[in-house]
Design an enzyme around this catalytic site. Structure first.
Site, PDB file in Angstrom:
ATOM      1  N   PHE A 179       0.866  -1.181   0.000  1.00  0.00           N
ATOM      2  CA  PHE A 179       0.000   0.000   0.000  1.00  0.00           C
ATOM      3  C   PHE A 179       0.906   1.236   0.000  1.00  0.00           C
ATOM      4  O   PHE A 179       1.837   1.338   0.779  1.00  0.00           O
ATOM      5  CB  PHE A 179      -0.874  -0.010   1.264  1.00  0.00           C
ATOM      6  CG  PHE A 179      -2.151   0.765   1.128  1.00  0.00           C
ATOM      7  CD1 PHE A 179      -3.363   0.121   0.932  1.00  0.00           C
ATOM      8  CD2 PHE A 179      -2.146   2.151   1.201  1.00  0.00           C
ATOM      9  CE1 PHE A 179      -4.544   0.832   0.810  1.00  0.00           C
ATOM     10  CE2 PHE A 179      -3.321   2.866   1.081  1.00  0.00           C
ATOM     11  CZ  PHE A 179      -4.517   2.216   0.879  1.00  0.00           C
ATOM     12  N   ALA A 215      -0.393  -2.029   5.738  1.00  0.00           N
ATOM     13  CA  ALA A 215       0.208  -1.926   7.075  1.00  0.00           C
ATOM     14  C   ALA A 215      -0.465  -2.871   8.071  1.00  0.00           C
ATOM     15  O   ALA A 215       0.185  -3.375   8.990  1.00  0.00           O
ATOM     16  CB  ALA A 215       0.120  -0.486   7.571  1.00  0.00           C
ATOM     17  N   GLU A 223      -1.328  -5.795   7.658  1.00  0.00           N
ATOM     18  CA  GLU A 223      -0.814  -7.176   7.526  1.00  0.00           C
ATOM     19  C   GLU A 223       0.645  -7.301   7.977  1.00  0.00           C
ATOM     20  O   GLU A 223       1.197  -8.412   7.987  1.00  0.00           O
ATOM     21  CB  GLU A 223      -0.946  -7.654   6.076  1.00  0.00           C
ATOM     22  CG  GLU A 223      -2.355  -8.040   5.664  1.00  0.00           C
ATOM     23  CD  GLU A 223      -3.264  -6.849   5.406  1.00  0.00           C
ATOM     24  OE1 GLU A 223      -2.774  -5.840   4.871  1.00  0.00           O
ATOM     25  OE2 GLU A 223      -4.456  -6.925   5.769  1.00  0.00           O
ATOM     26  N   VAL A 239       1.174   5.156   6.011  1.00  0.00           N
ATOM     27  CA  VAL A 239      -0.245   5.469   6.200  1.00  0.00           C
ATOM     28  C   VAL A 239      -0.398   6.986   6.095  1.00  0.00           C
ATOM     29  O   VAL A 239       0.229   7.731   6.853  1.00  0.00           O
ATOM     30  CB  VAL A 239      -0.758   4.984   7.574  1.00  0.00           C
ATOM     31  CG1 VAL A 239      -2.288   5.037   7.607  1.00  0.00           C
ATOM     32  CG2 VAL A 239      -0.270   3.579   7.888  1.00  0.00           C
ATOM     33  N   THR A 270      -7.293   7.976   4.055  1.00  0.00           N
ATOM     34  CA  THR A 270      -8.097   6.966   4.725  1.00  0.00           C
ATOM     35  C   THR A 270      -8.906   7.525   5.884  1.00  0.00           C
ATOM     36  O   THR A 270      -8.394   8.285   6.701  1.00  0.00           O
ATOM     37  CB  THR A 270      -7.210   5.804   5.249  1.00  0.00           C
ATOM     38  OG1 THR A 270      -8.034   4.912   5.978  1.00  0.00           O
ATOM     39  CG2 THR A 270      -6.081   6.276   6.106  1.00  0.00           C
ATOM     40  N   HIS A 272     -10.021   5.631   8.128  1.00  0.00           N
ATOM     41  CA  HIS A 272      -9.679   4.874   9.333  1.00  0.00           C
ATOM     42  C   HIS A 272      -8.179   4.930   9.605  1.00  0.00           C
ATOM     43  O   HIS A 272      -7.556   3.991  10.063  1.00  0.00           O
ATOM     44  CB  HIS A 272     -10.216   3.441   9.281  1.00  0.00           C
ATOM     45  CG  HIS A 272      -9.723   2.615   8.122  1.00  0.00           C
ATOM     46  ND1 HIS A 272      -9.865   2.981   6.816  1.00  0.00           N
ATOM     47  CD2 HIS A 272      -9.086   1.420   8.110  1.00  0.00           C
ATOM     48  CE1 HIS A 272      -9.331   2.035   6.045  1.00  0.00           C
ATOM     49  NE2 HIS A 272      -8.850   1.092   6.808  1.00  0.00           N
ATOM     50  N   ARG A 292      10.049  11.775   4.130  1.00  0.00           N
ATOM     51  CA  ARG A 292      10.593  10.801   5.092  1.00  0.00           C
ATOM     52  C   ARG A 292      11.001   9.495   4.415  1.00  0.00           C
ATOM     53  O   ARG A 292      11.336   8.518   5.083  1.00  0.00           O
ATOM     54  CB  ARG A 292       9.542  10.528   6.186  1.00  0.00           C
ATOM     55  CG  ARG A 292       9.367  11.740   7.084  1.00  0.00           C
ATOM     56  CD  ARG A 292       8.047  11.769   7.812  1.00  0.00           C
ATOM     57  NE  ARG A 292       7.949  12.947   8.675  1.00  0.00           N
ATOM     58  CZ  ARG A 292       7.676  14.187   8.230  1.00  0.00           C
ATOM     59  NH1 ARG A 292       7.487  14.420   6.950  1.00  0.00           N
ATOM     60  NH2 ARG A 292       7.628  15.196   9.080  1.00  0.00           N
TER      61      ARG A 292
END
Ligand code: INI
Length: 163
Positions: free
Chosen positions: A29, A63, A65, A88, A93, A95, A134
């Protein structure tokens, strides 16, 4: 006679990766970013002298998994340490908090439960630009940092076991 100015014993793992076996778990992802994290991690392991043959890379879908793959790799007892990489982005997202809390919490618990150190390279940002910063941009490469942490912690645990 004991010297009055005896120093405390210091244990420092250091970054000599020779002889270490390291697994890197990386999420697909946001792959444009995680592939840069992976490159940073692999470069760092090479710089530390970790033999390429002793590096295993496992890809997972996202992430969330990372945990089950990390747990299985850690329990296999084949690796001195792991580095887990993911990205992420809050903007992408609804969530965000769930993905961040569950993925990073699982990794911390797995490291404590198995005793196999995990370098944490899950980037959590508000937007993609911050993530690129980053992942080899203005703020370094968190994949590199995770790999260096994995090497240092693997060495530290060896030192604690065998002072
Ligand atoms: N996984 C990520 O690694 N990063 C994300 O930003 C993300 N978002 O945006 O939802 C994400 N979701 C997928 C998740 O990790 C699982 O792969 C998916 O829910 C299947 O179990």
């Amino acid at each position: 006679m004991e010297s009055d100015d005896a120093l405390p014993r210091e244990l420092i793992g250091g970054r000599d990766g020779r002889g270490l076996k390291i697994a890197v778990v990386v999420s697909r992802f946001n792959e444009e970013i995680t592939s840069r994290l992976l490159q940073g991690a692999l470069d760092a392991l090479e710089e530390c002298g970790v033999d390429e043959e002793n590096v295993t890379v496992a890809w997972v879908p996202g992430a969330l998994e990372l945990g089950v793959a990390a747990s299985t790799l850690a329990k296999s007892q084949k690796f001195h340490a792991l580095a887990c990489l993911g990205c992420v982005v809050r903007g992408e997202t609804g969530h965000y908090d769930v993905v961040v809390t569950q993925s990073t919490g699982a990794l911390a618990r797995i490291a404590l439960k198995t005793g196999v150190p995990i370098g944490m390279g899950v980037i959590t940002t508000d937007n993609e630009n911050q993530a690129f910063d980053r992942a080899g941009g203005n703020f370094g490469n968190k994949g590199r940092d995770a790999a260096l942490a994995a090497v240092e912690m693997a060495n530290l645990l060896r030192l604690i076991d065998n002072p």
